[in-house]
Scaffold this active site. Structure first.
Site, short mmCIF file in Angstrom:
data_model
loop_
_atom_site.label_atom_id
_atom_site.label_comp_id
_atom_site.label_asym_id
_atom_site.label_seq_id
_atom_site.Cartn_x
_atom_site.Cartn_y
_atom_site.Cartn_z
N SER A 250 0.92 -1.09 0.06
CA SER A 250 -0.19 -0.18 -0.06
C SER A 250 1.11 1.29 0.04
O SER A 250 2.23 1.17 0.08
CB SER A 250 -1.05 0.03 1.34
OG SER A 250 -0.08 0.42 2.27
N LYS A 251 0.31 2.37 -0.11
CA LYS A 251 1.04 3.50 -0.01
C LYS A 251 1.82 3.94 1.24
O LYS A 251 2.94 4.64 0.97
CB LYS A 251 -0.06 4.79 -0.09
CG LYS A 251 -0.57 5.09 -1.44
CD LYS A 251 -1.39 6.40 -1.49
CE LYS A 251 -2.00 6.45 -2.79
NZ LYS A 251 -3.40 6.99 -2.94
N ARG A 252 1.57 3.21 2.18
CA ARG A 252 2.67 3.09 3.40
C ARG A 252 4.06 2.66 2.80
O ARG A 252 5.24 3.05 3.58
CB ARG A 252 2.08 2.34 4.51
CG ARG A 252 1.08 2.94 5.41
CD ARG A 252 0.47 2.17 6.31
NE ARG A 252 0.17 0.65 5.92
CZ ARG A 252 0.75 -0.48 5.95
NH1 ARG A 252 1.58 -0.34 6.83
NH2 ARG A 252 0.12 -1.72 5.66
N HIS A 253 4.18 1.89 1.96
CA HIS A 253 5.43 1.18 1.58
C HIS A 253 6.03 1.92 0.64
O HIS A 253 7.36 1.66 0.02
CB HIS A 253 5.08 -0.12 0.94
CG HIS A 253 4.65 -1.18 2.11
ND1 HIS A 253 3.58 -1.60 1.78
CD2 HIS A 253 5.00 -1.65 2.99
CE1 HIS A 253 3.12 -2.42 2.84
NE2 HIS A 253 4.07 -2.35 3.67
N GLY A 254 5.59 3.10 0.12
CA GLY A 254 5.94 3.97 -0.93
C GLY A 254 5.32 4.02 -2.21
O GLY A 254 4.00 3.57 -2.00
#
Ligand code: GLU
Length: 481
Positions: A250-254
């Site tokens: 997800s966006k949390r990972h980049g």
């Protein structure tokens, strides 16, 4: 396991244009494309845009742009589900006529109330099938009189529904756990379950390769194929992509948008190679190999190589693929990609094409991504460049070094020729004469010539820049801010 030697398979990528093309979608598209190309089949692009509120033409354009970037050309389509509503309505009619579907008059409020009651009583919140009891003639009359209704699929109450997944093997669901799902809403708009099956049949798809998150939808689709008397395609569900912390990417990972990787200066073929290996391996014969160009991927791809376990998206690995591709590409092949980066920053090189090509060859082993050619490597392509302040602080701190570099400039100016050997000899002799370490001059000269602390061999850089530029930049050393 399903055997896999299809004659001219037909596969599809069916994105919903409610967002950009994300990494998972791109991987699904890639696997379908590789499969189609491997067997000389047909790759179809279908836009699943029946969610009118969340779909947009901009998103479609973004998805097509992402596919073009990784080089996934389609043979048919794009087909828009929003333009195919008649087919879905006709399919629902067929299911009604054969008794596999029924009209449901329950209102949204009633359904919500019953769901809440079921939840409170600890029962599963499934539709209670009450409209299935209505006599079809009565239901048709109510509908004809204008009463709003949806169409639901009549799931068998007993037994189970299964399919042989090419990746996961036999997958089975108890029918008692499958809800009488909605096919057509009361406004005449199909649900995903109906439109996907109607289209997959109509488009004569032979293989459905898609994310494992669709496994739980598959029994509802299998039931419709059976009810419609259509042959089942081969289902191949591809494991999920996780972030390094093993949670779903997800966006949390980049960045999760494919185009964000283009913006980071990734070579499209490197990205494609990296994506292909997210959940697929070409078999034991290639155990120690990771670099596969597009032709090799097409040649080696098979459903058997898809792994059951989830894949991990590793940014460092992607960066590694990128540097490998940049190194392996000829300057001619890199040039258009580099020119795009230059275009983005409004940069124009000031050297003739032949020199640009030899310069690309000189610096590419040090490139981390394509952006470097428009950033850290500017000094190689034009005379307007910036000095990295950290490099200046480190290697041009001493006034004496700066002045010696300026003096060295005049030595180069008056020397007969500028080859790597002569450039080195001149510098070393000069250092000895001045009683300074050659290394101090080499480091200082590197910054003065390239603006950077790291560069290819200094003397190769001098030859590449040519005598005039080398002299000019060294002479400027005392004035570098
Ligand atoms: N439109 C669906 C999605 O975006 C894909 C449907 C399918 O592959 O069956 O997830």
């Amino acid at each position: 396991m399903m055997s896999e030697s299809p004659v001219a398979p037909r596969v599809r990528f069916a994105p919903s244009p409610t967002g950009y093309l994300h990494v998972g979608g791109a991987r699904t598209a890639l696997f379908n494309w590789l499969f189609a190309r491997h067997f000389g089949g047909t790759f179809i692009l279908r836009i699943e845009d029946t969610d009118f509120e969340r779909s947009s033409e901009d998103m479609v354009e973004g998805i097509l742009e992402g596919m073009r970037w990784i080089g996934l050309n389609w043979d048919e389509g794009p087909f828009y589900q929003s333009k195919r509503l008649d087919l879905y309505r006709q399919t629902a009619e067929k299911l009604l006529a054969s008794g596999h579907a029924y009209y449901c008059f329950c209102t949204k409020e009633e359904l919500e109330k019953r769901r809440a009651e079921a939840a409170a009583a600890g029962r599963p919140p499934m539709y209670d099938r009450r409209c299935r009891q209505i006599d079809p003639a009565v239901a048709s009359a109510r509908k004809a009189s204008g009463e709003a209704c949806a169409v639901r699929f009549a799931v068998p109450e007993e037994g189970s529904t299964s399919f042989d997944d090419a990746v996961f093997g036999k997958v089975e669901f108890a029918n008692a756990e499958i809800e009488d799902f909605v096919l057509l809403r009361s406004d005449g708009i199909p649900t995903y379950h109906l439109s996907v099956v109607a289209d997959d049949i109509d488009m004569r798809l032979t293989h459905i390769i898609r994310g494992a998150d669709h496994i739980s939808n598959t029994p509802k689709q299998v039931l419709q194929y059976r009810a419609l008397g259509a042959p089942l395609p081969v289902f191949a569900h591809v494991p999920l992509i996780l972030g390094p912390d093993k949670t779903r990417l997800s966006k949390r990972h980049g960045a999760t948008s494919v185009m964000a990787y283009k913006d980071m200066g990734i070579v499209p073929e490197a990205f494609r190679n990296f994506l292909a290996l997210l959940g697929w391996t070409p078999g034991p014969a290639y155990k120690d190999r990771e670099i596969f160009n597009s032709e090799e991927l097409v040649q080696l791809f098979s459903l058997e190589g898809i792994s059951k376990s989830n894949a991990v998206f590793d940014n460092d690995k992607l960066a590694w693929f990128n540097t490998e591709y940049i190194r392996a590409y000829s300057a001619e092949k890199l040039l258009p990609l580099i020119e795009e980066e230059w275009g983005k920053t409004g940069f124009t090189p000031e050297r003739p094409k032949e020199e640009i090509l030899s310069t690309i060859d000189l610096v590419k082993p040090r490139a981390r991504n394509l952006k470097d050619f428009a950033g850290a490597f500017r000094a190689y392509f034009c005379d307007r460049f910036e000095y990295d302040p950290a490099a200046v602080a480190k290697f041009l701190k001493e006034e004496s070094v700066r002045h010696l570099l300026a003096e060295l400039a005049s030595r180069y100016e008056s020397s007969a020729e500028l080859s790597e050997a002569s450039a080195e000899q001149t510098l070393r002799a000069f250092a000895e004469e001045k009683g300074i370490k050659a290394g101090a001059l080499i480091n200082g000269a590197r910054v003065a010539l390239t603006g950077q602390a790291v560069a290819p061999s200094l003397f190769a850089v001098m030859v590449n820049l040519g005598r005039e530029r080398t002299v000019r930049r060294l002479a400027l050393a005392p004035r570098i801010a």
